[in-house]
Design a protein around this motif. Sequence first.
Motif, PDB file in Angstrom:
ATOM      1  N   LEU A 145       0.851  -1.190   0.000  1.00 19.35           N
ATOM      2  CA  LEU A 145       0.000   0.000   0.000  1.00 19.35           C
ATOM      3  C   LEU A 145       0.887   1.240   0.000  1.00 19.35           C
ATOM      4  O   LEU A 145       1.800   1.354   0.816  1.00 19.35           O
ATOM      5  N   HIS A 146       0.598   2.159  -0.906  1.00 21.33           N
ATOM      6  CA  HIS A 146       1.350   3.399  -0.974  1.00 21.33           C
ATOM      7  C   HIS A 146       0.408   4.521  -1.379  1.00 21.33           C
ATOM      8  O   HIS A 146      -0.604   4.295  -2.043  1.00 21.33           O
ATOM      9  N   GLY A 147       0.746   5.732  -0.966  1.00 18.48           N
ATOM     10  CA  GLY A 147      -0.102   6.871  -1.314  1.00 18.48           C
ATOM     11  C   GLY A 147      -1.471   6.749  -0.692  1.00 18.48           C
ATOM     12  O   GLY A 147      -1.635   6.564   0.515  1.00 18.48           O
ATOM     13  N   ARG A 148      -2.489   6.815  -1.531  1.00 17.74           N
ATOM     14  CA  ARG A 148      -3.866   6.672  -1.068  1.00 17.74           C
ATOM     15  C   ARG A 148      -4.657   5.923  -2.128  1.00 17.74           C
ATOM     16  O   ARG A 148      -4.245   5.802  -3.270  1.00 17.74           O
ATOM     17  N   GLY A 149      -5.813   5.410  -1.724  1.00 18.29           N
ATOM     18  CA  GLY A 149      -6.631   4.651  -2.654  1.00 18.29           C
ATOM     19  C   GLY A 149      -7.798   3.998  -1.949  1.00 18.29           C
ATOM     20  O   GLY A 149      -8.216   4.442  -0.867  1.00 18.29           O
ATOM     21  N   GLU A 150      -8.304   2.927  -2.548  1.00 18.67           N
ATOM     22  CA  GLU A 150      -9.480   2.237  -2.034  1.00 18.67           C
ATOM     23  C   GLU A 150      -9.226   0.739  -1.981  1.00 18.67           C
ATOM     24  O   GLU A 150      -8.515   0.193  -2.815  1.00 18.67           O
ATOM     25  N   ILE A 151      -9.833   0.083  -0.988  1.00 18.25           N
ATOM     26  CA  ILE A 151      -9.763  -1.368  -0.849  1.00 18.25           C
ATOM     27  C   ILE A 151     -11.182  -1.914  -0.848  1.00 18.25           C
ATOM     28  O   ILE A 151     -11.982  -1.560   0.027  1.00 18.25           O
ATOM     29  N   GLY A 152     -11.515  -2.740  -1.823  1.00 17.75           N
ATOM     30  CA  GLY A 152     -12.809  -3.407  -1.872  1.00 17.75           C
ATOM     31  C   GLY A 152     -12.684  -4.801  -1.278  1.00 17.75           C
ATOM     32  O   GLY A 152     -11.830  -5.576  -1.688  1.00 17.75           O
ATOM     33  N   LEU A 153     -13.527  -5.119  -0.317  1.00 19.57           N
ATOM     34  CA  LEU A 153     -13.481  -6.421   0.344  1.00 19.57           C
ATOM     35  C   LEU A 153     -14.601  -7.297  -0.195  1.00 19.57           C
ATOM     36  O   LEU A 153     -15.781  -7.057   0.066  1.00 19.57           O
ATOM     37  N   GLY A 154     -14.243  -8.287  -1.000  1.00 21.55           N
ATOM     38  CA  GLY A 154     -15.232  -9.181  -1.586  1.00 21.55           C
ATOM     39  C   GLY A 154     -15.774  -8.721  -2.913  1.00 21.55           C
ATOM     40  O   GLY A 154     -16.200  -9.542  -3.727  1.00 21.55           O
TER      41      GLY A 154
END
Length: 321
Positions: free
Chosen positions: A282-291
């Motif tokens: 993980l670096h910077g910023r962003g989104e994590i979708g679970l499933g």
Amino acid sequence: MTRILERTVLFADLRGSTALYERLGNAAASTLVTGAVGLVGECVERGGGHVVKTLGDGLMAVFEHTAAAVAAADAMHVALDRPPQGSGAATAAGVASGALKLQVAMARGEVVEIDSDCFGDAVNVAARLLDHAGDNETLVTVDVLAGLQPVQQTRFRALDRLQLRGRAEPVQVHLLQGRAAATDGAATQFGDAVALPGEPEALRLVWRGQERIFATSQFPLVLGRSPQAGCCIDDSRVSRSHARIDWHGGAFQFTDLSFNGSFVRFAHDRAVLSLRRGSCTLHGRGEIGLGVPPGDVRAPVLRFEVLRLGNNRLPPEPATA
């Protein structure tokens, strides 16, 4: 004959072949994987490199010039996205459907050439750096970056120093972003290529408007539906222990632990990294979708941001409807 040479070492690996063998059977899957590795090898040869050996689902290659190695990595990703005509129907169909994902890692330094094989620290670093590459990512060391022209360097974004298996000192790593055609806009889109100042201090996670900041001492951190999870995500699509984030070697490592998979999308990048029992940095910023992938406002999606010492905190992202 033994020779000591200065070379850029490239390792490329195709992930997803196990599922193909289960789904298609040995004959069809072997045809697809062999064809895909062949496409990657052709990119090496056309770029002026030399394939040292194939490694099952991947290969090792060396290049005299760093720019040629980076261009070959670009060509590999393009070739697997859009296989050329005549590459084989099975290969084209399988790659086009996203069945195989390409990871590339490169290091620069002295190599010892013995009987058509290559050894040395650069070989070891590139091989171990490959473990940290996500799907369709290219990671390089700072020595590779130093061998490029300034305009080419702008295509890279500095990640944190990573602790590679078997090495005492962490290695500064850079991520190649965008295709060669996007070079003109890379400086403004992806920012400077020099190492970011300061060590990562914490990780900011936002879930349905609720913000939590986790210091490095609070890791490893489990994300999941279980009330005992360090970050509880109450959604039926999320496994009880869905994913884990580790603080390792100066970087935040995200690992999927679920059956439905996890999906990571970094800011300024439309591509979504699909992880099924896989890992990424993980670096910077962003989104994590679970499933489920990010994009659906009703989906269990966390926003993340790596916070650094010596940097002013980045302004919060605008709220989404």
